[in-house]
Write a protein that holds these residues in place. Sequence first.
Motif, PDB file in Angstrom:
ATOM      1  N   ARG A  85      50.303  42.440  55.364  1.00  0.00           N
ATOM      2  CA  ARG A  85      49.856  43.022  54.098  1.00  0.00           C
ATOM      3  C   ARG A  85      50.848  42.807  52.963  1.00  0.00           C
ATOM      4  NH1 ARG A  85      46.928  48.345  56.673  1.00  0.00           N
ATOM      5  NH2 ARG A  85      44.830  47.453  56.673  1.00  0.00           N
ATOM      6  N   ALA A  86      52.088  42.480  53.286  1.00  0.00           N
ATOM      7  CA  ALA A  86      53.030  42.132  52.226  1.00  0.00           C
ATOM      8  C   ALA A  86      52.594  40.851  51.518  1.00  0.00           C
ATOM      9  CB  ALA A  86      54.430  41.969  52.797  1.00  0.00           C
ATOM     10  N   GLY A  87      51.961  39.957  52.261  1.00  0.00           N
ATOM     11  CA  GLY A  87      51.528  38.688  51.668  1.00  0.00           C
ATOM     12  C   GLY A  87      50.077  38.647  51.273  1.00  0.00           C
ATOM     13  N   LEU A  88      49.337  39.728  51.564  1.00  0.00           N
ATOM     14  CA  LEU A  88      47.902  39.768  51.318  1.00  0.00           C
ATOM     15  C   LEU A  88      47.561  41.101  50.661  1.00  0.00           C
ATOM     16  CD1 LEU A  88      45.027  38.631  51.735  1.00  0.00           C
ATOM     17  CD2 LEU A  88      45.088  39.530  54.058  1.00  0.00           C
ATOM     18  N   GLN A  89      47.435  41.094  49.339  1.00  0.00           N
ATOM     19  CA  GLN A  89      47.256  42.323  48.580  1.00  0.00           C
ATOM     20  C   GLN A  89      45.868  42.371  47.928  1.00  0.00           C
ATOM     21  OE1 GLN A  89      49.662  45.092  47.897  1.00  0.00           O
ATOM     22  NE2 GLN A  89      50.195  44.232  49.889  1.00  0.00           N
ATOM     23  N   MET A  90      45.559  43.531  47.318  1.00  0.00           N
ATOM     24  CA  MET A  90      44.228  43.731  46.751  1.00  0.00           C
ATOM     25  C   MET A  90      44.312  44.403  45.392  1.00  0.00           C
ATOM     26  SD  MET A  90      40.899  45.172  48.759  1.00  0.00           S
ATOM     27  CE  MET A  90      39.257  44.921  48.097  1.00  0.00           C
ATOM     28  N   ILE A  91      43.453  43.971  44.474  1.00  0.00           N
ATOM     29  CA  ILE A  91      43.244  44.634  43.192  1.00  0.00           C
ATOM     30  C   ILE A  91      41.850  45.237  43.246  1.00  0.00           C
ATOM     31  CG2 ILE A  91      43.085  44.358  40.694  1.00  0.00           C
ATOM     32  CD1 ILE A  91      44.826  41.829  41.009  1.00  0.00           C
ATOM     33  N   PHE A  92      41.741  46.528  42.923  1.00  0.00           N
ATOM     34  CA  PHE A  92      40.479  47.231  43.098  1.00  0.00           C
ATOM     35  C   PHE A  92      39.654  47.254  41.813  1.00  0.00           C
ATOM     36  CE2 PHE A  92      43.393  48.770  46.302  1.00  0.00           C
ATOM     37  CZ  PHE A  92      42.617  48.776  47.442  1.00  0.00           C
TER      38      PHE A  92
ATOM     39  N   LEU B 100      49.891  31.759  43.038  1.00  0.00           N
ATOM     40  CA  LEU B 100      49.052  32.684  43.792  1.00  0.00           C
ATOM     41  C   LEU B 100      47.701  32.068  44.136  1.00  0.00           C
ATOM     42  CD1 LEU B 100      49.600  35.956  41.737  1.00  0.00           C
ATOM     43  CD2 LEU B 100      50.244  35.630  44.121  1.00  0.00           C
ATOM     44  N   ALA B 101      47.155  32.500  45.270  1.00  0.00           N
ATOM     45  CA  ALA B 101      45.760  32.219  45.611  1.00  0.00           C
ATOM     46  C   ALA B 101      44.968  33.501  45.415  1.00  0.00           C
ATOM     47  CB  ALA B 101      45.654  31.737  47.051  1.00  0.00           C
ATOM     48  N   PHE B 102      43.688  33.353  45.052  1.00  0.00           N
ATOM     49  CA  PHE B 102      42.829  34.516  44.816  1.00  0.00           C
ATOM     50  C   PHE B 102      41.501  34.348  45.546  1.00  0.00           C
ATOM     51  CE2 PHE B 102      45.534  35.001  41.078  1.00  0.00           C
ATOM     52  CZ  PHE B 102      45.631  36.375  40.934  1.00  0.00           C
ATOM     53  N   LEU B 103      41.015  35.456  46.088  1.00  0.00           N
ATOM     54  CA  LEU B 103      39.596  35.614  46.385  1.00  0.00           C
ATOM     55  C   LEU B 103      39.088  36.526  45.283  1.00  0.00           C
ATOM     56  CD1 LEU B 103      37.053  35.292  48.092  1.00  0.00           C
ATOM     57  CD2 LEU B 103      37.814  37.224  49.493  1.00  0.00           C
ATOM     58  N   PHE B 104      38.384  35.951  44.310  1.00  0.00           N
ATOM     59  CA  PHE B 104      37.987  36.662  43.102  1.00  0.00           C
ATOM     60  C   PHE B 104      36.514  37.048  43.227  1.00  0.00           C
ATOM     61  CE2 PHE B 104      36.699  37.287  38.748  1.00  0.00           C
ATOM     62  CZ  PHE B 104      37.816  37.839  38.132  1.00  0.00           C
ATOM     63  N   ILE B 105      36.274  38.332  43.442  1.00  0.00           N
ATOM     64  CA  ILE B 105      34.917  38.834  43.670  1.00  0.00           C
ATOM     65  C   ILE B 105      34.328  39.311  42.346  1.00  0.00           C
ATOM     66  CG2 ILE B 105      33.562  40.578  44.893  1.00  0.00           C
ATOM     67  CD1 ILE B 105      35.818  40.619  47.007  1.00  0.00           C
TER      68      ILE B 105
ATOM     69  N   VAL C  66      43.192  39.564  46.900  1.00  0.00           N
ATOM     70  CA  VAL C  66      41.749  39.770  46.860  1.00  0.00           C
ATOM     71  C   VAL C  66      41.473  40.674  45.660  1.00  0.00           C
ATOM     72  CG1 VAL C  66      39.738  40.730  48.032  1.00  0.00           C
ATOM     73  CG2 VAL C  66      41.483  39.496  49.345  1.00  0.00           C
ATOM     74  N   ALA C  67      40.809  40.132  44.652  1.00  0.00           N
ATOM     75  CA  ALA C  67      40.499  40.877  43.423  1.00  0.00           C
ATOM     76  C   ALA C  67      39.031  41.274  43.470  1.00  0.00           C
ATOM     77  CB  ALA C  67      40.791  40.015  42.194  1.00  0.00           C
ATOM     78  N   ASP C  68      38.771  42.556  43.727  1.00  0.00           N
ATOM     79  CA  ASP C  68      37.414  43.042  43.923  1.00  0.00           C
ATOM     80  C   ASP C  68      36.827  43.535  42.603  1.00  0.00           C
ATOM     81  OD1 ASP C  68      35.032  43.982  44.888  1.00  0.00           O
ATOM     82  OD2 ASP C  68      35.878  45.728  45.911  1.00  0.00           O
ATOM     83  N   GLU C  69      36.071  42.672  41.932  1.00  0.00           N
ATOM     84  CA  GLU C  69      35.467  42.986  40.629  1.00  0.00           C
ATOM     85  C   GLU C  69      36.500  43.618  39.691  1.00  0.00           C
ATOM     86  OE1 GLU C  69      31.780  43.075  39.919  1.00  0.00           O
ATOM     87  OE2 GLU C  69      30.898  43.205  41.894  1.00  0.00           O
ATOM     88  N   PRO C  70      37.633  42.953  39.449  1.00  0.00           N
ATOM     89  CA  PRO C  70      38.735  43.583  38.719  1.00  0.00           C
ATOM     90  C   PRO C  70      38.476  43.833  37.243  1.00  0.00           C
ATOM     91  CG  PRO C  70      39.200  41.258  39.063  1.00  0.00           C
ATOM     92  CD  PRO C  70      37.944  41.562  39.833  1.00  0.00           C
ATOM     93  N   VAL C  71      37.404  43.250  36.682  1.00  0.00           N
ATOM     94  CA  VAL C  71      37.143  43.443  35.248  1.00  0.00           C
ATOM     95  C   VAL C  71      35.788  44.073  34.967  1.00  0.00           C
ATOM     96  CG1 VAL C  71      38.660  41.529  34.598  1.00  0.00           C
ATOM     97  CG2 VAL C  71      36.218  41.093  34.963  1.00  0.00           C
ATOM     98  N   SER C  72      35.011  44.373  35.996  1.00  0.00           N
ATOM     99  CA  SER C  72      33.640  44.851  35.759  1.00  0.00           C
ATOM    100  C   SER C  72      33.596  46.226  35.104  1.00  0.00           C
ATOM    101  CB  SER C  72      32.857  44.887  37.075  1.00  0.00           C
ATOM    102  OG  SER C  72      33.424  45.810  37.973  1.00  0.00           O
ATOM    103  N   ALA C  73      34.668  47.040  35.259  1.00  0.00           N
ATOM    104  CA  ALA C  73      34.681  48.380  34.669  1.00  0.00           C
ATOM    105  C   ALA C  73      35.317  48.393  33.280  1.00  0.00           C
ATOM    106  CB  ALA C  73      35.441  49.343  35.587  1.00  0.00           C
ATOM    107  N   LEU C  74      35.632  47.202  32.732  1.00  0.00           N
ATOM    108  CA  LEU C  74      36.357  47.122  31.463  1.00  0.00           C
ATOM    109  C   LEU C  74      35.451  46.605  30.346  1.00  0.00           C
ATOM    110  CD1 LEU C  74      39.612  45.442  32.839  1.00  0.00           C
ATOM    111  CD2 LEU C  74      39.124  47.888  32.609  1.00  0.00           C
TER     112      LEU C  74
ATOM    113  N   ARG D 273      45.529  50.432  32.704  1.00  0.00           N
ATOM    114  CA  ARG D 273      45.557  50.909  34.091  1.00  0.00           C
ATOM    115  C   ARG D 273      45.362  49.747  35.071  1.00  0.00           C
ATOM    116  NH1 ARG D 273      43.008  55.836  32.066  1.00  0.00           N
ATOM    117  NH2 ARG D 273      40.922  54.935  32.319  1.00  0.00           N
ATOM    118  N   GLN D 274      44.479  48.811  34.705  1.00  0.00           N
ATOM    119  CA  GLN D 274      44.289  47.673  35.592  1.00  0.00           C
ATOM    120  C   GLN D 274      45.541  46.816  35.647  1.00  0.00           C
ATOM    121  OE1 GLN D 274      42.994  47.013  38.255  1.00  0.00           O
ATOM    122  NE2 GLN D 274      40.879  46.457  37.761  1.00  0.00           N
ATOM    123  N   ARG D 275      46.293  46.747  34.550  1.00  0.00           N
ATOM    124  CA  ARG D 275      47.562  46.023  34.571  1.00  0.00           C
ATOM    125  C   ARG D 275      48.559  46.702  35.517  1.00  0.00           C
ATOM    126  NH1 ARG D 275      48.285  42.390  30.040  1.00  0.00           N
ATOM    127  NH2 ARG D 275      46.428  42.435  28.706  1.00  0.00           N
TER     128      ARG D 275
END
Length: 325
Positions: A92-99, A207-212, A178-186, A161-163
Amino acid sequence: MNTPLLCVEGLSKHYVSGGALSRRGRTVVRAVDDVSFTIAPGETLGLVGESGCGKSTLGRCVTRLLEASGGKIEFDGRDITRQSGRALRETRAGLQMIFQDPYASLNPRRRVRDIVAEPLIVHGRGRSGEIRDMVASLFADVGLRPEQLDRFPHEFSGGQRQRVGIARALALAPKLIVADEPVSALDVSVQAQIVNLLADLKRARGLAFLFIAHDLGVVRQIADRVAVMYLGAIVELGPAEAVLASPAHPYTQALISAVPVADPARAREKRRIVLAGDPPSPSNPPSGCPFHPRCGFATEICTTTKPPLAPLPDGRLTACHHPRI
């Protein structure tokens, strides 16, 4: 091609409800159903689809916030599918998430300095003075000021807050986020700022991203490849330019037709594809191709046989008996 940083093979997540004592019996909801893909180092894979198609569930399975029902997840050369304890902590140190929700993902009772510092403390990344300096540097990297360090989450705007959430995700220098809809609430104007920030961080840090996302307009700005999900499965996967410019799957065509166009002349010429009905329930999917009840090109084979995710002449993959090429 580079060795994949992330390799997902046949990943599934099923939820079971009811049982012997239930009047309706046992029901299986196939939230994610036999999904496979890879992400190379430094690559962004955009994962798109309607709400409820399984995107967020897939992201949480990849980060091991949810246990997969089946399949295999390899990250940085290691099988992490059933990892636990110290091994999972190291992963998990190398695999993080943005909610998705920048407020709900931050503890409202803690100062943002402490929120960003927490992963550094948990993983023993330095002494208190060193951690303070690292947090200040992370704040600068995401466009926040030093005087904001001691504020609480409610004192920030949604974009700020997202920053903070992005700074926390960067704290352990991950290889994949893994960025899970990181801008949909903005707000729309803030969305562009956050997407540009993520693109800058990708270039600066490799960085690599899984951008949802469900917004293909946003995905177009950041993704190298695009995977389109429908009813828990990927129905089209390929380079972003090819998928977005010339979609092969009828579902992808419908999604792209809904993206707003800034040029009024082009907007008048654009034909909107309106899908019939609602997406079927993942607990009771249709026979054959899951999309056939809403597809204007369906034939008899579509109602009886599920199409595999197969390569097209241009190299992209699509799950369709009649791809639009």
